[in-house]
Design an enzyme around this catalytic site. Structure first.
Site, PDB file in Angstrom:
ATOM      1  N   GLU A   5      47.735  35.471  34.107  1.00 40.84           N
ATOM      2  CA  GLU A   5      48.657  34.813  35.055  1.00 40.84           C
ATOM      3  C   GLU A   5      49.905  34.314  34.309  1.00 40.84           C
ATOM      4  O   GLU A   5      51.030  34.485  34.774  1.00 40.84           O
ATOM      5  CB  GLU A   5      47.957  33.635  35.749  1.00 40.84           C
ATOM      6  CG  GLU A   5      48.889  32.923  36.727  1.00 40.84           C
ATOM      7  CD  GLU A   5      48.331  31.598  37.238  1.00 40.84           C
ATOM      8  OE1 GLU A   5      47.177  31.562  37.671  1.00 40.84           O
ATOM      9  OE2 GLU A   5      49.079  30.602  37.193  1.00 40.84           O
TER      10      GLU A   5
ATOM     11  N   HIS B  36      36.958  37.147  37.813  1.00 36.68           N
ATOM     12  CA  HIS B  36      36.137  36.937  36.610  1.00 36.68           C
ATOM     13  C   HIS B  36      34.696  36.708  37.041  1.00 36.68           C
ATOM     14  O   HIS B  36      34.161  35.611  36.923  1.00 36.68           O
ATOM     15  CB  HIS B  36      36.636  35.718  35.836  1.00 36.68           C
ATOM     16  CG  HIS B  36      37.984  35.900  35.238  1.00 36.68           C
ATOM     17  ND1 HIS B  36      38.285  36.932  34.396  1.00 36.68           N
ATOM     18  CD2 HIS B  36      39.116  35.190  35.368  1.00 36.68           C
ATOM     19  CE1 HIS B  36      39.539  36.842  34.028  1.00 36.68           C
ATOM     20  NE2 HIS B  36      40.073  35.805  34.613  1.00 36.68           N
TER      21      HIS B  36
ATOM     22  N   SER C 214      39.055  30.854  33.553  1.00 41.77           N
ATOM     23  CA  SER C 214      39.720  29.662  33.009  1.00 41.77           C
ATOM     24  C   SER C 214      39.482  28.446  33.912  1.00 41.77           C
ATOM     25  O   SER C 214      39.188  27.345  33.426  1.00 41.77           O
ATOM     26  CB  SER C 214      41.202  29.992  32.861  1.00 41.77           C
ATOM     27  OG  SER C 214      42.019  28.971  33.246  1.00 41.77           O
TER      28      SER C 214
ATOM     29  N   CYS D  92      47.866  24.656  41.727  1.00 42.22           N
ATOM     30  CA  CYS D  92      47.619  24.938  43.143  1.00 42.22           C
ATOM     31  C   CYS D  92      46.673  23.905  43.745  1.00 42.22           C
ATOM     32  O   CYS D  92      45.829  23.340  43.041  1.00 42.22           O
ATOM     33  CB  CYS D  92      47.139  26.369  43.317  1.00 42.22           C
ATOM     34  SG  CYS D  92      45.471  26.536  43.793  1.00 42.22           S
TER      35      CYS D  92
ATOM     36  N   HIS E 236      45.921  37.018  40.088  1.00 35.24           N
ATOM     37  CA  HIS E 236      46.696  36.512  38.944  1.00 35.24           C
ATOM     38  C   HIS E 236      48.105  37.085  38.889  1.00 35.24           C
ATOM     39  O   HIS E 236      48.969  36.534  38.228  1.00 35.24           O
ATOM     40  CB  HIS E 236      46.069  36.964  37.624  1.00 35.24           C
ATOM     41  CG  HIS E 236      44.759  36.365  37.307  1.00 35.24           C
ATOM     42  ND1 HIS E 236      44.393  35.106  37.692  1.00 35.24           N
ATOM     43  CD2 HIS E 236      43.714  36.847  36.581  1.00 35.24           C
ATOM     44  CE1 HIS E 236      43.182  34.859  37.235  1.00 35.24           C
ATOM     45  NE2 HIS E 236      42.742  35.894  36.572  1.00 35.24           N
TER      46      HIS E 236
HETATM   47  S1  SF4 Z   1      44.558  29.818  45.675  1.00 39.75           S
HETATM   48 FE1  SF4 Z   1      45.054  28.787  43.745  1.00 39.75          FE
HETATM   49  S2  SF4 Z   1      43.320  29.175  42.360  1.00 39.75           S
HETATM   50 FE2  SF4 Z   1      43.200  30.621  44.057  1.00 39.75          FE
HETATM   51  S3  SF4 Z   1      44.235  32.438  43.294  1.00 39.75           S
HETATM   52 FE3  SF4 Z   1      45.745  31.225  44.401  1.00 39.75          FE
HETATM   53  S4  SF4 Z   1      46.697  29.986  42.831  1.00 39.75           S
HETATM   54 FE4  SF4 Z   1      44.824  30.769  41.965  1.00 39.75          FE
END
Ligand code: SF4
Length: 283
Positions: free
Chosen positions: A128, A41, A223, A194, A76
């Site tokens: 996602e 994004h 987001s 995460c 995603h």
């Molecule tokens: S590290 Fe975390 S914020 Fe980055 S793409 Fe992966 S899940 Fe998403």
């Protein structure tokens, strides 16, 4: 004036991997490079890729008639159906879905096969979440907020497995879980927020609490950037959400002694550096 730049500002591991993959394919001089949706994004990066010949598609039908090329799936991830349709094109499909998102796909798939209903805490229209939902083989619900959890009225005799969108606000997730518990739902909770998001949000909260002004750099469509802004605004009223250094037409109070800077996972390093430099030299 002191300027504090968050250590966890900018590209996370998953985004770095996805973006680097596209630039590698450009370097390899691959013809027909596609990304399924914008790779991140961030218009600046997406436009740069466009200038280098990368095409963004939003539907597999756009590949009709293409016999050679590479399609990169962004961090995603995509829905199970889209993945299968992409594979069926016979093109070279590179899956740059973040491993943390893939882990959620696996949990949802396994838990739903065990007979548990799935609750995804996150935004129902976010790609996602659309991908996560598609991995359920049984009933699946999306709850966007604690308010929606209060209105959730499903069978309390069933077992539910609750996961979250990776970028969901940690405190709101806890609040949502408590509501399900208090309302008598039998829930198995898997916190899938995460670490990168968690660390970024905690650090932003900590800096915003002591800053006189806070700058959040990110895209409006991101987001995690918007959530970062909400978090900072809760502790620091003078919080500004900007996209590029050009948006720095803000009124940082002249009395500000400490200005904090953080950035969403889709903000490139050079933009963060430019903003930092601008604030240090102009305010
Ligand atoms: S590290 Fe975390 S914020 Fe980055 S793409 Fe992966 S899940 Fe998403």
């Amino acid at each position: 004036m002191e300027v504090v730049l968050a250590a966890h500002a900018g590209f996370c591991f998953g985004v770095t991997k996805a973006v680097e993959t596209v630039y590698e394919k450009i370097k390899e001089k691959k013809t027909n490079i596609y990304t399924y949706g914008p790779i991140i994004h961030n218009d600046i990066v997406v436009n740069d890729l466009k200038d280098k010949g990368v095409k963004v598609i939003s539907d597999v039908s756009e590949l009709k008639g293409v016999s050679e090329g590479v399609v990169i799936i962004r961090s995603h991830g995509v829905t199970r159906q889209v993945y299968e349709d992409l594979k069926a094109t016979g093109l070279d499909i590179i899956d740059a879905t973040c491993p943390f998102v893939k882990r959620i796909h696996k949990i949802v798939s396994e838990e739903s096969r065990k007979g548990n209903s799935i609750i995804v805490v996150g935004s129902s229209t976010h790609p996602e979440v659309e991908g996560i939902v598609s991995y359920s083989d049984g009933p699946v619900y999306v709850v966007e907020s604690p308010e929606e959890a209060r209105n959730f009225n499903e069978n309390r005799e069933l077992n539910y497995t609750v996961v979250s969108q990776t970028t969901f606000n940690k405190n709101k997730f806890q609040e949502t879980i408590e509501i399900f518990n208090n309302y008598g739902y039998n829930i198995n909770i898997v916190n899938t927020i995460c670490n990168a998001t968690d660390e970024r949000q905690s650090e932003a909260r900590e800096i915003a609490a002591r800053a006189d002004a806070m700058i959040v750099i990110g895209d409006e469509n991101s987001s995690n950037s918007r959530k970062l802004y909400e978090i900072c605004k809760e502790s620091c009223l003078n919080t500004y959400f900007i996209h590029t250094p050009e948006d720095l037409e803000m009124n940082i109070p002249s009395s500000a002694k400490l200005v904090g800077i953080t950035a969403g996972a889709s903000t490139p390093k050079n933009i963060i550096e430019e903003v930092q430099k601008h604030v240090r030299t102009n305010f």
